[in-house]
Design an enzyme around this catalytic site. Sequence first.
Site, PDB file in Angstrom:
ATOM      1  N   GLU A 188       0.847  -1.198   0.000  1.00  0.00           N
ATOM      2  CA  GLU A 188       0.000   0.000   0.000  1.00  0.00           C
ATOM      3  C   GLU A 188       0.877   1.241   0.000  1.00  0.00           C
ATOM      4  O   GLU A 188       2.065   1.156   0.259  1.00  0.00           O
ATOM      5  CB  GLU A 188      -0.878   0.012   1.264  1.00  0.00           C
ATOM      6  CG  GLU A 188      -1.856  -1.135   1.336  1.00  0.00           C
ATOM      7  CD  GLU A 188      -2.522  -1.244   2.707  1.00  0.00           C
ATOM      8  OE1 GLU A 188      -2.532  -0.253   3.464  1.00  0.00           O
ATOM      9  OE2 GLU A 188      -3.014  -2.337   3.015  1.00  0.00           O
TER      10      GLU A 188
ATOM     11  N   LYS B 103       2.169   4.668   1.733  1.00  0.00           N
ATOM     12  CA  LYS B 103       2.216   5.251   3.071  1.00  0.00           C
ATOM     13  C   LYS B 103       1.721   6.678   2.912  1.00  0.00           C
ATOM     14  O   LYS B 103       2.439   7.557   2.455  1.00  0.00           O
ATOM     15  CB  LYS B 103       3.637   5.217   3.635  1.00  0.00           C
ATOM     16  CG  LYS B 103       3.773   5.906   4.972  1.00  0.00           C
ATOM     17  CD  LYS B 103       4.451   5.021   5.990  1.00  0.00           C
ATOM     18  CE  LYS B 103       4.712   5.690   7.328  1.00  0.00           C
ATOM     19  NZ  LYS B 103       3.624   6.383   7.948  1.00  0.00           N
TER      20      LYS B 103
ATOM     21  N   ASP C  18       0.629  10.354   3.642  1.00  0.00           N
ATOM     22  CA  ASP C  18       1.213  11.335   4.550  1.00  0.00           C
ATOM     23  C   ASP C  18       0.115  12.264   5.043  1.00  0.00           C
ATOM     24  O   ASP C  18       0.013  13.415   4.630  1.00  0.00           O
ATOM     25  CB  ASP C  18       2.311  12.107   3.808  1.00  0.00           C
ATOM     26  CG  ASP C  18       3.152  12.923   4.766  1.00  0.00           C
ATOM     27  OD1 ASP C  18       3.061  12.695   5.987  1.00  0.00           O
ATOM     28  OD2 ASP C  18       3.907  13.788   4.282  1.00  0.00           O
TER      29      ASP C  18
ATOM     30  N   ARG D 169      -5.956   9.483  16.301  1.00  0.00           N
ATOM     31  CA  ARG D 169      -5.103   8.439  16.856  1.00  0.00           C
ATOM     32  C   ARG D 169      -4.744   8.763  18.298  1.00  0.00           C
ATOM     33  O   ARG D 169      -4.649   7.869  19.131  1.00  0.00           O
ATOM     34  CB  ARG D 169      -3.846   8.332  16.005  1.00  0.00           C
ATOM     35  CG  ARG D 169      -2.852   7.350  16.547  1.00  0.00           C
ATOM     36  CD  ARG D 169      -1.718   7.143  15.557  1.00  0.00           C
ATOM     37  NE  ARG D 169      -0.846   6.085  16.010  1.00  0.00           N
ATOM     38  CZ  ARG D 169       0.145   6.255  16.876  1.00  0.00           C
ATOM     39  NH1 ARG D 169       0.379   7.436  17.366  1.00  0.00           N
ATOM     40  NH2 ARG D 169       0.898   5.247  17.248  1.00  0.00           N
TER      41      ARG D 169
ATOM     42  N   TYR E 149      -7.213   1.956   5.305  1.00  0.00           N
ATOM     43  CA  TYR E 149      -6.141   0.966   5.237  1.00  0.00           C
ATOM     44  C   TYR E 149      -6.301  -0.221   6.178  1.00  0.00           C
ATOM     45  O   TYR E 149      -5.527  -1.161   6.126  1.00  0.00           O
ATOM     46  CB  TYR E 149      -4.755   1.589   5.393  1.00  0.00           C
ATOM     47  CG  TYR E 149      -4.533   2.412   6.642  1.00  0.00           C
ATOM     48  CD1 TYR E 149      -4.634   1.875   7.901  1.00  0.00           C
ATOM     49  CD2 TYR E 149      -4.177   3.760   6.526  1.00  0.00           C
ATOM     50  CE1 TYR E 149      -4.414   2.630   9.029  1.00  0.00           C
ATOM     51  CE2 TYR E 149      -3.957   4.532   7.658  1.00  0.00           C
ATOM     52  CZ  TYR E 149      -4.071   3.955   8.912  1.00  0.00           C
ATOM     53  OH  TYR E 149      -3.858   4.705  10.015  1.00  0.00           O
TER      54      TYR E 149
ATOM     55  N   LYS F 259      10.387   4.072   3.701  1.00  0.00           N
ATOM     56  CA  LYS F 259      10.243   5.516   3.536  1.00  0.00           C
ATOM     57  C   LYS F 259      11.198   6.013   2.462  1.00  0.00           C
ATOM     58  O   LYS F 259      12.363   5.604   2.411  1.00  0.00           O
ATOM     59  CB  LYS F 259      10.561   6.220   4.857  1.00  0.00           C
ATOM     60  CG  LYS F 259       9.662   5.784   6.005  1.00  0.00           C
ATOM     61  CD  LYS F 259       8.564   6.763   6.263  1.00  0.00           C
ATOM     62  CE  LYS F 259       9.068   7.864   7.140  1.00  0.00           C
ATOM     63  NZ  LYS F 259       8.013   8.740   7.595  1.00  0.00           N
TER      64      LYS F 259
ATOM     65  N   CYS G  72      27.540  28.273  30.137  1.00  0.00           N
ATOM     66  CA  CYS G  72      26.117  28.228  29.799  1.00  0.00           C
ATOM     67  C   CYS G  72      25.671  29.585  29.261  1.00  0.00           C
ATOM     68  O   CYS G  72      25.869  30.606  29.921  1.00  0.00           O
ATOM     69  CB  CYS G  72      25.298  27.859  31.040  1.00  0.00           C
ATOM     70  SG  CYS G  72      23.519  27.974  30.750  1.00  0.00           S
TER      71      CYS G  72
ATOM     72  N   CYS H  32      23.134  31.122  32.015  1.00  0.00           N
ATOM     73  CA  CYS H  32      23.476  31.510  33.382  1.00  0.00           C
ATOM     74  C   CYS H  32      24.972  31.650  33.621  1.00  0.00           C
ATOM     75  O   CYS H  32      25.398  32.011  34.721  1.00  0.00           O
ATOM     76  CB  CYS H  32      22.850  30.531  34.382  1.00  0.00           C
ATOM     77  SG  CYS H  32      23.662  28.918  34.371  1.00  0.00           S
TER      78      CYS H  32
ATOM     79  N   CYS I 173      24.608  22.065  31.387  1.00  0.00           N
ATOM     80  CA  CYS I 173      24.800  23.112  32.372  1.00  0.00           C
ATOM     81  C   CYS I 173      24.434  22.476  33.713  1.00  0.00           C
ATOM     82  O   CYS I 173      23.304  22.035  33.903  1.00  0.00           O
ATOM     83  CB  CYS I 173      23.893  24.299  32.087  1.00  0.00           C
ATOM     84  SG  CYS I 173      23.792  25.411  33.508  1.00  0.00           S
TER      85      CYS I 173
ATOM     86  N   CYS J 101      19.572  27.783  36.978  1.00  0.00           N
ATOM     87  CA  CYS J 101      19.625  28.199  35.573  1.00  0.00           C
ATOM     88  C   CYS J 101      18.191  28.410  35.066  1.00  0.00           C
ATOM     89  O   CYS J 101      17.412  27.456  34.971  1.00  0.00           O
ATOM     90  CB  CYS J 101      20.348  27.128  34.757  1.00  0.00           C
ATOM     91  SG  CYS J 101      20.451  27.478  33.005  1.00  0.00           S
TER      92      CYS J 101
HETATM   93  S1  IVH Z   1      -1.493   0.471   8.843  1.00  0.00           S
HETATM   94  C1  IVH Z   1      -0.422  -1.355  11.788  1.00  0.00           C
HETATM   95  N1  IVH Z   1      -1.285   1.436   6.438  1.00  0.00           N
HETATM   96  O1  IVH Z   1       1.275   5.446   9.364  1.00  0.00           O
HETATM   97  C2  IVH Z   1      -0.106  -0.053  12.002  1.00  0.00           C
HETATM   98  N2  IVH Z   1      -0.782   2.912   8.226  1.00  0.00           N
HETATM   99  O2  IVH Z   1       3.257   4.641  11.441  1.00  0.00           O
HETATM  100  C3  IVH Z   1      -0.436   1.125  11.231  1.00  0.00           C
HETATM  101  N3  IVH Z   1      -0.174   5.168   7.507  1.00  0.00           N
HETATM  102  O3  IVH Z   1      -0.655   6.139  12.149  1.00  0.00           O
HETATM  103  C4  IVH Z   1      -1.606   1.223  10.408  1.00  0.00           C
HETATM  104  N4  IVH Z   1      -0.375   4.829   5.370  1.00  0.00           N
HETATM  105  O4  IVH Z   1      -1.595   6.947   9.973  1.00  0.00           O
HETATM  106  C5  IVH Z   1      -1.154   1.699   7.735  1.00  0.00           C
HETATM  107  N5  IVH Z   1      -1.158   2.103   4.220  1.00  0.00           N
HETATM  108  C6  IVH Z   1      -1.045   2.395   5.522  1.00  0.00           C
HETATM  109  C7  IVH Z   1      -0.665   3.671   5.980  1.00  0.00           C
HETATM  110  C8  IVH Z   1      -0.536   3.887   7.352  1.00  0.00           C
HETATM  111  C9  IVH Z   1      -0.089   5.715   6.290  1.00  0.00           C
HETATM  112  C10 IVH Z   1       0.100   5.902   8.774  1.00  0.00           C
HETATM  113  C11 IVH Z   1      -0.967   5.724   9.806  1.00  0.00           C
HETATM  114  C12 IVH Z   1      -0.279   5.346  11.072  1.00  0.00           C
HETATM  115  C13 IVH Z   1       1.146   5.533  10.749  1.00  0.00           C
HETATM  116  C14 IVH Z   1       1.919   4.418  11.418  1.00  0.00           C
END
Ligand code: IVH
Length: 676
Positions: free
Chosen positions: A116, A118, A120, A139, A227, A318, A412, A415, A430, A436
Amino acid sequence: MQHTMDRQEAEKRMRELSERLEHHNHLYYVDTKPVISDQEFDFLMKELEAMERQFPDLASPNSPTQRVGGDITKEFPTVAHRWPMLSLSNSYSREEVQEFVQRIERDHGRNRFTLELKYDGVAISLLYRNGELVQGLTRGDGEKGEDITANVRTVRTIPLRLRGNPPAELEARGEILMGRKEFDLLNRQRAEQGEELFANPRNTTAGTLKLQDPKVVAKRHLQNYIYSLHTDELPARSQYANIMQCHAWGFRTPDPQKRFIEQTDSLQGILDFIAFWEEQRHHIDIGMDGVVIKVDSLDLQDELGLRAKSPRWAIAYKFPAEQKYTPLLDVEFNVGRTGAITPVAVLEPVDLAGTTVKRASIHNADQIAKLDLHYGDRVQVEKGGEIIPKITAVDVQQRPPHARPVKYPERCPACGTPLVRDEGEAQHYCPNEHGCPPQITRRIEHFVSRKAMDIGGLGAETVDALYQAGLVHNVADLYDLKQDQLLALGKGWGERSSQLIIAGIEASKSVPFEQVLFALGIRHVGEVVAKKIARSTGSIYRLAAMTREELAAIDEVGAVIAASIHDFFGAEGNRRIVERLRAAGLQFTAVHGGSATRSDRLQGLSFVVSGVFETFTRDGIKLAIEQNGGKVSGSISRKTNFVVAGADMGPAKKAKADELGVKVIDETEFRRMIGA
Ligand code: IVH
């Protein structure tokens, strides 16, 4: 009589309108294949709005009219997650991905993986009962999140009602995002209105979801992808199949045709997916910072289990961080709450991975020496996963003539006390702990912060003001504060704000022991360690009396942490403060069996809890399992020893337990096991 007919008809018409609007909403936003014009859609919406004004009591909280925003949310209550929201462990090289795959293949043979993106954005948990969206949680800390349901309803890709035959209760999790186009548009509008610009889509999404006015949230056009799926009645034992089922229920899920999701059983398949997205990532509208590789089989997922906060069955790859060169203008030396000095580079602003970077951390003296930093140098800044960018290289070729080298201070900067550096430590400190100013105020700031004593209304500025005014020199002084002392500070100290602070301080007296322990700011005792220590010792008095050896024997506590705790309680000044805090009424023992281990009767046993109980809450029974040395797991596998079943245990669970031959026990039997 006429009137009831009207009501009945109205109810029917409203339901019909709601269903049609949601249907067209789905066609437009999820399938991106609208079949009616915007005008026709608005027309239906106006009719529904008018009817809801006429029959407000017939309006459902999940009415499509809520998509444009309901009432102002006064506060976002904190709610426990039924299943913890975990993180993913990150990897930054293909070798790490390879190791992940090989480890699984070695122990479990060839396997299928679901790949999948990741995303952002911001994680969200969506709870549906009988097909209706009832709750949207952030979360939070992974164990509890904030209820932002009204804002979630404005996200058009999130179904308000599910289609087909979903389980009576299910939780879908995913990521809420703001598209790049939407983000740019928003910032253009802000620029026109002379407002401050947003830094990046992710932070904007997070900020938007915490707005109190859902109408503003609705205008930001957030979107989401699902997801994961959590329910006692999972439709399949495959990650991929469950995601596809979510799609059928009306969720927005990643599209296999666009390669947003894919399955493979080979390392090569994974590497292809990574290569594809490394190249393509900038060509899609949503932000993504890597790909996620998940073991597809939920049975194998259960077997592989979890690390502290992340599953062993998944890994995120990543993408490499973006880097750029920019001139170094200055270096500041900041003093933290533990006295640690951190050098911070002040840079000529540069755009990097969607944000403007003005400052970067340089870690320590060795780093300055290694980089041979000079003022005016062109330095390479890099933005990895962390929020604060770092300096990774210097372009020596371009150094201005006669540039002055950056020198690490001997005293420092706050201080004037000569700095010390312990043998083997990278950081300078320090040592003027109690004199301080920045150390004192930052310790207090840490103490009052959300994850510590959670005293609202006391930010950095307020703490500074209290310190400057001579009212607060240490954390114990907070509990002697009187409202008139605050009011006497004059400008900016209103009746209401001072009242709030006093109330916040009072309320902090019920903050649980583990948080108090974290709040004390003992070096190396972070949130997780504090929790472990609180659970295993049960009281600060026991903790303070422990030897280094005893401390080091606690789970997650090594020699360094043990020494730090021992030193903390060894210092007369700290003991006095702890005593004053005790006298003020803070929680120094784990209450209601807080979590101190009570026995090890369940040592080595794994439990699944299902249904409703008479003498326990669900969390209570889980706590009791852990307190007696057992483990709690979310779903039944071959490794499960017992299922503790309450009233109305899900039939799917029952069948699964029978199939795997796992013993099902009731509450009474469980109580007998723990000797209660
Ligand atoms: S699975 C099992 N799938 O990444 C644990 N998470 O580091 C995590 N995220 O808080 C959920 N894309 O917000 C999963 N394809 C994906 C994701 C994903 C982004 C984020 C998610 C989570 C964070 C975990």
